[in-house]
Design a protein around this motif. Structure first.
Motif, PDB file in Angstrom:
ATOM      1  N   TYR A  57       1.724   5.522   4.969  1.00  0.00           N
ATOM      2  CA  TYR A  57       2.739   5.196   3.960  1.00  0.00           C
ATOM      3  C   TYR A  57       2.333   3.843   3.392  1.00  0.00           C
ATOM      4  CZ  TYR A  57       6.946   3.702   1.639  1.00  0.00           C
ATOM      5  OH  TYR A  57       7.816   3.249   0.697  1.00  0.00           O
ATOM      6  N   GLN A  58       2.163   3.777   2.080  1.00  0.00           N
ATOM      7  CA  GLN A  58       1.839   2.501   1.448  1.00  0.00           C
ATOM      8  C   GLN A  58       3.003   2.035   0.585  1.00  0.00           C
ATOM      9  OE1 GLN A  58      -1.409   2.485  -1.375  1.00  0.00           O
ATOM     10  NE2 GLN A  58      -1.098   4.617  -1.935  1.00  0.00           N
ATOM     11  N   MET A  66      -9.742   6.044  -2.566  1.00  0.00           N
ATOM     12  CA  MET A  66     -10.557   7.023  -1.858  1.00  0.00           C
ATOM     13  C   MET A  66     -11.832   7.225  -2.657  1.00  0.00           C
ATOM     14  SD  MET A  66      -8.480   7.800   0.579  1.00  0.00           S
ATOM     15  CE  MET A  66      -8.530   9.371   1.363  1.00  0.00           C
ATOM     16  N   ILE A  76      -5.206   5.667  -5.303  1.00  0.00           N
ATOM     17  CA  ILE A  76      -4.151   6.517  -4.766  1.00  0.00           C
ATOM     18  C   ILE A  76      -2.829   5.817  -5.093  1.00  0.00           C
ATOM     19  CG2 ILE A  76      -3.188   7.629  -2.716  1.00  0.00           C
ATOM     20  CD1 ILE A  76      -6.025   8.603  -3.538  1.00  0.00           C
ATOM     21  N   PRO A  78       0.792   4.734  -5.218  1.00  0.00           N
ATOM     22  CA  PRO A  78       1.878   4.872  -4.254  1.00  0.00           C
ATOM     23  C   PRO A  78       3.066   5.612  -4.857  1.00  0.00           C
ATOM     24  CG  PRO A  78       1.574   2.562  -4.875  1.00  0.00           C
ATOM     25  CD  PRO A  78       0.556   3.355  -5.609  1.00  0.00           C
ATOM     26  N   VAL A  84       0.128   9.767   2.579  1.00  0.00           N
ATOM     27  CA  VAL A  84      -1.282  10.093   2.423  1.00  0.00           C
ATOM     28  C   VAL A  84      -1.779  10.574   3.781  1.00  0.00           C
ATOM     29  CG1 VAL A  84      -3.577   9.177   1.887  1.00  0.00           C
ATOM     30  CG2 VAL A  84      -1.565   8.327   0.642  1.00  0.00           C
ATOM     31  N   ASN A  86      -5.204  11.507   5.814  1.00  0.00           N
ATOM     32  CA  ASN A  86      -6.667  11.418   5.831  1.00  0.00           C
ATOM     33  C   ASN A  86      -7.224  12.192   7.013  1.00  0.00           C
ATOM     34  OD1 ASN A  86      -6.791   9.562   3.699  1.00  0.00           O
ATOM     35  ND2 ASN A  86      -6.746   7.804   5.069  1.00  0.00           N
ATOM     36  N   SER A 102     -12.524  10.994   5.263  1.00  0.00           N
ATOM     37  CA  SER A 102     -12.437  10.395   3.932  1.00  0.00           C
ATOM     38  C   SER A 102     -12.821   8.921   3.936  1.00  0.00           C
ATOM     39  CB  SER A 102     -11.019  10.566   3.373  1.00  0.00           C
ATOM     40  OG  SER A 102     -10.074  10.050   4.278  1.00  0.00           O
ATOM     41  N   HIS A 104     -12.556   5.413   2.424  1.00  0.00           N
ATOM     42  CA  HIS A 104     -11.518   4.744   1.649  1.00  0.00           C
ATOM     43  C   HIS A 104     -11.591   3.241   1.875  1.00  0.00           C
ATOM     44  CE1 HIS A 104      -9.843   5.821   5.582  1.00  0.00           C
ATOM     45  NE2 HIS A 104      -9.036   4.771   5.460  1.00  0.00           N
ATOM     46  N   SER A 116       1.302  -1.569   4.630  1.00  0.00           N
ATOM     47  CA  SER A 116       1.230  -0.127   4.827  1.00  0.00           C
ATOM     48  C   SER A 116       1.560   0.176   6.286  1.00  0.00           C
ATOM     49  CB  SER A 116      -0.151   0.428   4.457  1.00  0.00           C
ATOM     50  OG  SER A 116      -1.134  -0.071   5.316  1.00  0.00           O
TER      51      SER A 116
END
Length: 183
Positions: A57-58, A66, A76, A78, A84, A86, A102, A104, A116
């Motif tokens: 969660y950001q 990414m 990405i 928010p 999100v 990954n 991924s 990132h 985050s």
């Protein structure tokens, strides 16, 4: 489900029933001149997660990017109601790269802290990570040698003050097999 409905159900109990996780609150503090800098300010450089999966969660500040298969960085954006998810290195190795970890990073663009919340799901420490033959597929080679989850986590841990993991190292560096593969 990506690996096949029946396969996923069957392997869930044997492979994932003893997973554990941890939750981390991450605070990125930008340098005082972040808005004046011409170059990109990285809050955390390019990396992959060590986990099976990571749920993030950001906050509204943003900054998560990414890397696409083509090597481009994608923001990405928010969103208050979205998380999100990954794929991490352990899942990449276990799935014989059918699922890709991924790449990132976090970039800082504003003179405010970025926060985050990340949940990392991992195999149990002593689990031997090896793609099941039905995941590898008949006629295909394994891409990773067998390794214990705890050994990989130790490999990725950094001794640098203020750093948790070696940025840029991946499961391929640790257990990836070259052309002379095993089956």
């Amino acid at each position: 489900m990506t690996l096949g409905d029946e396969t996923g159900k069957r392997l869930y109990q044997t492979e994932f029933s003893n997973c554990h996780g941890y939750l981390r609150l991450v605070n990125y503090t930008p340098p005082h001149d972040v808005e004046k800098q011409q170059e990109l300010v990285e809050g955390l450089g390019m990396h992959t997660d060590m986990s099976c999966i990571t749920i993030v969660y950001q906050d509204s500040v943003g900054g998560l990017q990414m890397r696409s298969k083509e090597g481009k960085w994608i923001d990405i954006t928010p969103c208050e109601d979205l998380l999100v998810v990954n794929i991490g290195d352990l899942m990449q190795a276990w799935s014989n790269e059918r699922l890709r970890s991924s790449e990132h990073r976090v970039v800082l663009r504003k003179l405010v802290n970025r926060v985050s919340l990340a949940f990392f799901l991992l195999f149990e420490d002593e689990k031997a990570i090896l793609a099941p033959q039905e995941i590898v597929g008949e006629g295909n080679c394994r891409r990773y040698k067998s390794f214990k989850c705890s050994e990989y986590l130790k490999f990725r841990q950094s001794n640098e003050v203020g750093k948790f993991e070696k940025i840029g190292y991946t499961v391929k560096d640790f257990a990836g097999l070259k052309a002379a593969s095993i089956r």
